[in-house]
Design an enzyme around this catalytic site. Structure first.
Site, mmCIF file in Angstrom:
data_model
loop_
_atom_site.group_PDB
_atom_site.id
_atom_site.type_symbol
_atom_site.label_atom_id
_atom_site.label_comp_id
_atom_site.label_asym_id
_atom_site.label_seq_id
_atom_site.Cartn_x
_atom_site.Cartn_y
_atom_site.Cartn_z
ATOM 1 N N CYS A 23 -69.524 72.960 84.504
ATOM 2 C CA CYS A 23 -68.751 72.735 83.420
ATOM 3 C C CYS A 23 -68.758 71.624 82.473
ATOM 4 N N ASP A 80 -81.109 62.536 92.578
ATOM 5 C CA ASP A 80 -80.045 63.547 93.103
ATOM 6 C C ASP A 80 -80.337 64.060 94.522
ATOM 7 N N CYS A 94 -59.523 63.366 79.782
ATOM 8 C CA CYS A 94 -60.349 64.239 80.677
ATOM 9 C C CYS A 94 -59.266 64.563 81.859
ATOM 10 N N CYS A 126 -58.812 68.726 81.940
ATOM 11 C CA CYS A 126 -59.563 69.674 83.059
ATOM 12 C C CYS A 126 -58.722 70.808 83.522
ATOM 13 N N CYS A 156 -64.455 63.680 76.170
ATOM 14 C CA CYS A 156 -64.426 62.097 76.083
ATOM 15 C C CYS A 156 -64.649 61.469 74.844
ATOM 16 N N CYS A 201 -56.746 55.738 78.292
ATOM 17 C CA CYS A 201 -57.112 57.033 77.784
ATOM 18 C C CYS A 201 -57.043 58.089 79.109
ATOM 19 N N CYS A 252 -64.831 67.889 80.939
ATOM 20 C CA CYS A 252 -64.225 66.481 80.926
ATOM 21 C C CYS A 252 -65.334 65.388 80.190
ATOM 22 N N CYS A 259 -63.192 71.704 91.422
ATOM 23 C CA CYS A 259 -64.055 71.386 90.043
ATOM 24 C C CYS A 259 -65.071 72.755 90.036
HETATM 25 C C1 B12 Z 1 -71.677 65.734 94.743
HETATM 26 C C2 B12 Z 1 -72.012 66.020 93.323
HETATM 27 C C3 B12 Z 1 -71.235 66.471 92.746
HETATM 28 C C4 B12 Z 1 -69.928 67.243 93.182
HETATM 29 C C5 B12 Z 1 -68.828 66.373 93.243
HETATM 30 C C6 B12 Z 1 -68.571 65.563 91.989
HETATM 31 C C7 B12 Z 1 -68.009 63.924 92.208
HETATM 32 N N1 B12 Z 1 -67.215 63.649 91.052
HETATM 33 O O1 B12 Z 1 -67.843 63.403 93.206
HETATM 34 C C8 B12 Z 1 -69.732 68.404 91.799
HETATM 35 C C9 B12 Z 1 -70.521 69.484 92.289
HETATM 36 C C10 B12 Z 1 -68.118 68.600 91.670
HETATM 37 C C11 B12 Z 1 -70.406 67.902 90.723
HETATM 38 C C12 B12 Z 1 -70.115 67.998 89.434
HETATM 39 C C13 B12 Z 1 -70.789 67.552 88.404
HETATM 40 N N2 B12 Z 1 -72.169 66.809 88.526
HETATM 41 CO CO1 B12 Z 1 -72.674 65.852 90.323
HETATM 42 N N3 B12 Z 1 -73.331 64.884 91.646
HETATM 43 C C14 B12 Z 1 -72.972 64.774 92.721
HETATM 44 C C15 B12 Z 1 -73.805 63.629 93.435
HETATM 45 C C16 B12 Z 1 -74.970 64.740 94.404
HETATM 46 C C17 B12 Z 1 -73.199 62.840 94.429
HETATM 47 C C18 B12 Z 1 -71.747 62.277 93.870
HETATM 48 C C19 B12 Z 1 -71.090 61.620 94.970
HETATM 49 O O2 B12 Z 1 -71.430 60.762 95.701
HETATM 50 N N4 B12 Z 1 -69.639 61.864 94.880
HETATM 51 C C20 B12 Z 1 -68.704 61.194 95.753
HETATM 52 C C21 B12 Z 1 -67.787 60.290 95.268
HETATM 53 C C22 B12 Z 1 -67.055 59.546 96.192
HETATM 54 O O3 B12 Z 1 -68.523 59.467 94.492
HETATM 55 P P1 B12 Z 1 -68.305 59.425 92.849
HETATM 56 O O4 B12 Z 1 -67.526 60.639 92.177
HETATM 57 O O5 B12 Z 1 -69.426 58.877 92.036
HETATM 58 O O6 B12 Z 1 -67.240 58.304 92.862
HETATM 59 C C23 B12 Z 1 -67.471 57.100 92.654
HETATM 60 C C24 B12 Z 1 -66.486 56.482 91.169
HETATM 61 O O7 B12 Z 1 -65.325 57.532 90.965
HETATM 62 C C25 B12 Z 1 -65.871 55.256 91.897
HETATM 63 N N5 B12 Z 1 -64.551 54.959 91.754
HETATM 64 C C26 B12 Z 1 -63.562 55.506 92.796
HETATM 65 N N6 B12 Z 1 -62.561 54.706 92.534
HETATM 66 C C27 B12 Z 1 -62.643 53.876 91.543
HETATM 67 C C28 B12 Z 1 -61.692 53.028 91.147
HETATM 68 C C29 B12 Z 1 -62.225 52.247 90.018
HETATM 69 C C30 B12 Z 1 -61.217 51.479 89.582
HETATM 70 C C31 B12 Z 1 -63.574 52.336 89.521
HETATM 71 C C32 B12 Z 1 -63.990 51.519 88.717
HETATM 72 C C33 B12 Z 1 -64.292 53.233 90.039
HETATM 73 C C34 B12 Z 1 -63.919 54.116 91.275
HETATM 74 O O8 B12 Z 1 -66.622 54.981 93.242
HETATM 75 C C35 B12 Z 1 -66.899 56.115 93.617
HETATM 76 C C36 B12 Z 1 -68.254 55.732 94.624
HETATM 77 O O9 B12 Z 1 -69.101 54.991 93.833
HETATM 78 C C37 B12 Z 1 -74.377 63.073 92.478
HETATM 79 C C38 B12 Z 1 -75.782 62.616 92.582
HETATM 80 C C39 B12 Z 1 -75.939 61.399 93.513
HETATM 81 N N7 B12 Z 1 -76.909 61.563 94.620
HETATM 82 O O10 B12 Z 1 -75.065 60.455 93.400
HETATM 83 C C40 B12 Z 1 -74.485 64.074 91.489
HETATM 84 C C41 B12 Z 1 -74.053 63.477 89.877
HETATM 85 C C42 B12 Z 1 -72.970 62.598 90.201
HETATM 86 N N8 B12 Z 1 -73.835 64.788 89.202
HETATM 87 C C43 B12 Z 1 -73.931 64.799 88.054
HETATM 88 C C44 B12 Z 1 -73.668 65.663 86.721
HETATM 89 C C45 B12 Z 1 -74.486 65.721 85.838
HETATM 90 C C46 B12 Z 1 -72.486 66.373 87.163
HETATM 91 C C47 B12 Z 1 -71.735 67.314 86.233
HETATM 92 C C48 B12 Z 1 -71.627 66.702 84.849
HETATM 93 C C49 B12 Z 1 -72.591 68.652 86.090
HETATM 94 C C50 B12 Z 1 -71.882 69.739 85.127
HETATM 95 N N9 B12 Z 1 -71.780 69.513 83.745
HETATM 96 O O11 B12 Z 1 -71.319 70.764 85.827
HETATM 97 C C51 B12 Z 1 -70.674 67.561 87.068
HETATM 98 C C52 B12 Z 1 -69.417 66.528 86.423
HETATM 99 C C53 B12 Z 1 -68.179 66.813 87.234
HETATM 100 C C54 B12 Z 1 -67.425 65.534 87.424
HETATM 101 N N10 B12 Z 1 -66.351 64.965 86.735
HETATM 102 O O12 B12 Z 1 -67.737 64.679 88.458
HETATM 103 C C55 B12 Z 1 -74.909 63.528 87.494
HETATM 104 C C56 B12 Z 1 -73.759 62.559 86.797
HETATM 105 C C57 B12 Z 1 -74.666 61.493 85.847
HETATM 106 C C58 B12 Z 1 -73.672 60.456 85.161
HETATM 107 N N11 B12 Z 1 -73.872 60.331 83.995
HETATM 108 O O13 B12 Z 1 -72.599 60.249 85.787
HETATM 109 C C59 B12 Z 1 -75.186 62.860 89.000
HETATM 110 C C60 B12 Z 1 -75.441 61.324 89.020
HETATM 111 C C61 B12 Z 1 -76.738 63.395 89.308
HETATM 112 C C62 B12 Z 1 -77.804 62.687 88.730
HETATM 113 N N12 B12 Z 1 -78.509 62.292 89.331
HETATM 114 O O14 B12 Z 1 -78.024 62.691 87.390
HETATM 115 N N13 B12 Z 1 -71.443 66.808 91.275
HETATM 116 S S1 SF4 Z 2 -63.691 59.449 80.763
HETATM 117 FE FE1 SF4 Z 2 -63.349 59.587 78.646
HETATM 118 S S2 SF4 Z 2 -61.868 60.832 78.468
HETATM 119 FE FE2 SF4 Z 2 -61.600 60.382 80.608
HETATM 120 S S3 SF4 Z 2 -60.238 58.715 80.530
HETATM 121 FE FE3 SF4 Z 2 -62.043 57.683 80.191
HETATM 122 S S4 SF4 Z 2 -62.602 57.590 77.978
HETATM 123 FE FE4 SF4 Z 2 -60.793 59.140 78.360
HETATM 124 S S1 SF4 Z 3 -66.468 69.600 85.397
HETATM 125 FE FE1 SF4 Z 3 -64.805 70.748 84.582
HETATM 126 S S2 SF4 Z 3 -63.483 71.433 86.134
HETATM 127 FE FE2 SF4 Z 3 -64.978 69.817 87.042
HETATM 128 S S3 SF4 Z 3 -63.570 67.772 86.628
HETATM 129 FE FE3 SF4 Z 3 -64.793 67.954 84.722
HETATM 130 S S4 SF4 Z 3 -63.316 69.392 83.376
HETATM 131 FE FE4 SF4 Z 3 -62.629 69.474 85.568
#
Ligand code: B12
Ligand code: SF4
Ligand code: SF4
Length: 381
Positions: free
Chosen positions: A237, A129, A190, A194, A244, A187, A240, A210
Site C-alpha cells: 500500500c 531488509d 497520513c 490511512c 505525504c 501535519c 501514507c 496495515c
Molecule cells: C516489519 C516491516 C514492515 C511491517 C511493519 C512496519 C512498521 N512500521 O514497523 C509492514 C509489513 C507493515 C511493513 C510495511 C511497509 N514497509 Co516495511 N519493513 C519492515 C522491516 C523488516 C522492520 C521494521 C521494524 O523494525 N519495525 C518495528 C518498528 C518498532 O520499527 P519502526 O516502525 O521502524 O519504528 C521506529 C520509529 O517509528 C521510531 N519511533 C517510534 N516512536 C517514535 C517517536 C519519535 C518522537 C521518533 C522521532 C521516532 C519514533 O522508533 C522505532 C524504532 O526505530 C523493515 C526492514 C528493517 N530490517 O528494518 C522494512 C522497511 C521498514 N519497510 C519498508 C517499506 C518500503 C515498507 C512499505 C512502504 C511497503 C509498502 N509500500 O507496502 C510499507 C510501509 C508501511 C508503514 N507505514 O510502515 C522500508 C522503508 C524505507 C523507508 N524509507 O523508511 C524498510 C526499511 C525496508 C528497506 N530495507 O528498505 N514493513
Molecule cells: S509523514 Fe508526511 S504525511 Fe505523515 S505527518 Fe509527517 S509530513 Fe505529514
Molecule cells: S501502508 Fe497503507 S495501510 Fe499501512 S500504514 Fe500506510 S496507509 Fe496505512
C-alpha cells in the site's frame, strides 16, 4: 580515516546508490526500547522473525564481533504511475513495480563489501531488509533522513520516503555522519488518510491493521472487519507515502530496474484470481511480489473484487467457489456477499450444500447473511 570514508562514499555513489552515510555500530537503546514495546503490544502480528531478531536489532555489533561502523545506503525507487488500462484492476504498491529490490541492492552491496575488504576490512557484512537490524534507526543515525509519523524514513535529498535502505557492517573505523534532523511539525495527514487506521499513534504502525502486512505477510484468513477497508490493493500500500507533502516533488524514474513492468502496477483482478502455478512463476520472476505467495495474491484479488462491487466479477468468483484452495474459496464467498445479486446468492447456497471445510462454510454463511440483511447491488442491475 577521512580519506577512506570519502573513498567508501564515492564508491557507493559510483555503484549507483542515491544516498550514503556512515553510522557507528554502537547500540541504539532508545530504538530498541521502542521495538520491544511494539513487540510486547503484539503489533508485529504473525511476523515471528521480528521477535527472534529483537535481541540483536538494536545492537548491530552483536551481529559481527569487532564491527565498528555501518555504511548505510539508500536507493530511490519511485516511478510515475502508469495509466491504468481496462477495468477490474487491482493496485500494487510502487516499491514492487520493477525488479525485486533485494536482488538489485544485494548486487551493489556485494561490490561495496568487496571494496571495503580491499581497503583493509576484516568484516564487511551486508544486509538489505534481510538482517535483524533496525534499518531506519541506523539510516537516521547515518544522516540519511528522519522519521515521519507514518514511521517511514524521509530522506533529505529530494527522494522523499520512496527509498530502499541497506547497510554494510564493517570493522573499519569510518567517520560517522551526524544524525539527520527534520520533523512533520503539526501535519498528521497520513494518520488521517490511512484507510485501516493502522498508524495508531504518531510513529507507530500496528502491522496487524496495515494493508502492506495484510496483503504480503499475513498467510491465511484476512480479518473480516479489515477486508472492506483494503480498497483494491493486492500487494502493499502506498497511501501514507502518496499523501505525504514531503513526497510531492520527489525525483522519479531514476533506476531502470524499478520501472513498472507491464501490467504489474494495476493487475487484472480476474486473471490474478485464477492465475495458475506456471503463469505465476513466469510473471513474477525476479519480483518482490512473490513474497505474498500465489495463494496470498489470489486471496487478495478476491478481496479487491469484493471491494469493487462490480457484478461483472460474479462469474469468476463463482468459479473460485469450487477452487481446490479453501482460502481462495472463502474469500471468494466474502466477495460474492459484497457484490450480491441473484446469481451470487444462488451460487453461495449451492456451494454451502456441498462445502466440507468448516471455515469456508462459515464464510459462506456470513456472506449469505450480508445478502439477506441488505440490498444486493447486483439486483439493481
Ligand atoms: C516489519 C516491516 C514492515 C511491517 C511493519 C512496519 C512498521 N512500521 O514497523 C509492514 C509489513 C507493515 C511493513 C510495511 C511497509 N514497509 Co516495511 N519493513 C519492515 C522491516 C523488516 C522492520 C521494521 C521494524 O523494525 N519495525 C518495528 C518498528 C518498532 O520499527 P519502526 O516502525 O521502524 O519504528 C521506529 C520509529 O517509528 C521510531 N519511533 C517510534 N516512536 C517514535 C517517536 C519519535 C518522537 C521518533 C522521532 C521516532 C519514533 O522508533 C522505532 C524504532 O526505530 C523493515 C526492514 C528493517 N530490517 O528494518 C522494512 C522497511 C521498514 N519497510 C519498508 C517499506 C518500503 C515498507 C512499505 C512502504 C511497503 C509498502 N509500500 O507496502 C510499507 C510501509 C508501511 C508503514 N507505514 O510502515 C522500508 C522503508 C524505507 C523507508 N524509507 O523508511 C524498510 C526499511 C525496508 C528497506 N530495507 O528498505 N514493513
Ligand atoms: S509523514 Fe508526511 S504525511 Fe505523515 S505527518 Fe509527517 S509530513 Fe505529514
Ligand atoms: S501502508 Fe497503507 S495501510 Fe499501512 S500504514 Fe500506510 S496507509 Fe496505512
Amino acid at each position: 580515516m577521512g580519506n577512506l570514508t570519502a573513498d567508501v562514499k564515492s564508491h557507493a555513489r559510483e555503484l549507483g546508490f542515491d544516498l550514503v552515510g556512515i553510522a557507528s555500530a554502537e547500540p541504539l537503546p532508545e530504538d530498541g526500547g521502542r521495538l520491544d514495546a511494539w513487540l510486547a503490544a503484539g503489533m508485529h502480528g504473525t511476523m515471528d522473525y521480528m521477535e527472534r531478531h529483537a535481541g540483536t536489532a538494536a545492537r548491530p555489533a552483536d551481529l559481527a564481533r569487532g564491527a565498528r561502523s555501518i555504511v548505510v545506503v539508500g536507493l530511490a525507487y519511485r516511478w510515475d504511475e502508469p495509466e491504468p488500462e481496462g477495468t477490474l484492476r487491482g493496485r500494487v504498491s510502487s516499491y514492487a513495480w520493477g525488479t525485486d529490490y533485494h536482488k538489485v541492492i544485494e548486487d551493489k552491496l556485494e561490490r561495496l563489501a568487496a571494496f571495503l575488504r580491499s581497503s583493509g576490512a576484516g568484516i564487511a557484512r551486508y544486509y538489505v531488509d534481510t538482517g535483524p537490524l533496525l534499518d531506519r534507526a541506523i539510516a537516521h543515525r547515518a544522516g540519511l533522513g528522519w522519521f515521519g509519523k507514518n514511521t517511514l524514513l524521509i530522506t533529505k535529498t529530494g527522494h522523499g520516503s520512496y527509498v530502499f535502505l541497506g547497510e554494510v557492517l564493517t570493522d573499519l573505523a569510518l567517520e560517522p555522519d551526524a544524525p539527520a534532523s527534520g520533523s512533520c511539525g503539526r501535519c498528521r495527514i497520513c494518520l488521517d488518510q490511512c484507510p485501516t487506521g493502522a498508524i495508531v499513534a504518531p510513529f507507530v504502525v500496528d502491522a496487524r491493521r496495515c494493508i502492506s502486512y495484510l496483503t504480503i505477510e499475513l498467510r491465511g484468513w484476512i480479518p473480516l472487519d479489515l477486508r472492506p477497508l483494503m480498497q483494491t490493493w493486492v500487494f502493499g500500500c502506498d497511501i501514507c507515502q502518496d499523501v505525504c507533502p514531503h513526497n510531492v516533488l520527489v525525483k522519479k524514474g531514476i533506476h531502470e530496474e524499478f520501472a513498472p513492468r507491464r501490467d504489474v502496477a494495476y493487475p487484472e483482478l480476474i486473471e490474478l484470481l485464477h492465475i495458475d502455478e506456471a503463469t505465476y512463476h513466469q510473471r513474477f520472476r525476479h519480483s518482490a511480489i512473490k513474497r505474498a505467495k500465489r495463494q496470498g495474491l489470489r486471496r487478495n484479488a478476491a478481496v479487491a473484487l469484493g471491494n469493487l462491487k462490480d457484478a461483472r466479477a460474479v462469474p469468476a468468483l463463482v468459479r473460485a467457489l469450487a477452487d481446490g484452495d479453501p482460502i481462495v474459496r472463502g474469500h471468494a464467498a466474502w466477495a460474492l456477499g459484497q457484490i450480491g445479486g441473484r446469481n451470487a446468492q444462488a451460487a453461495l447456497c449451492t456451494r454451502l450444500a456441498g462445502e466440507n471445510d468448516n471455515e469456508v462454510r462459515d464464510e459462506i454463511r456470513q456472506a449469505l447473511a450480508v445478502l439477506d440483511g441488505g440490498a444486493a447491488s447486483g439486483d439493481r442491475l
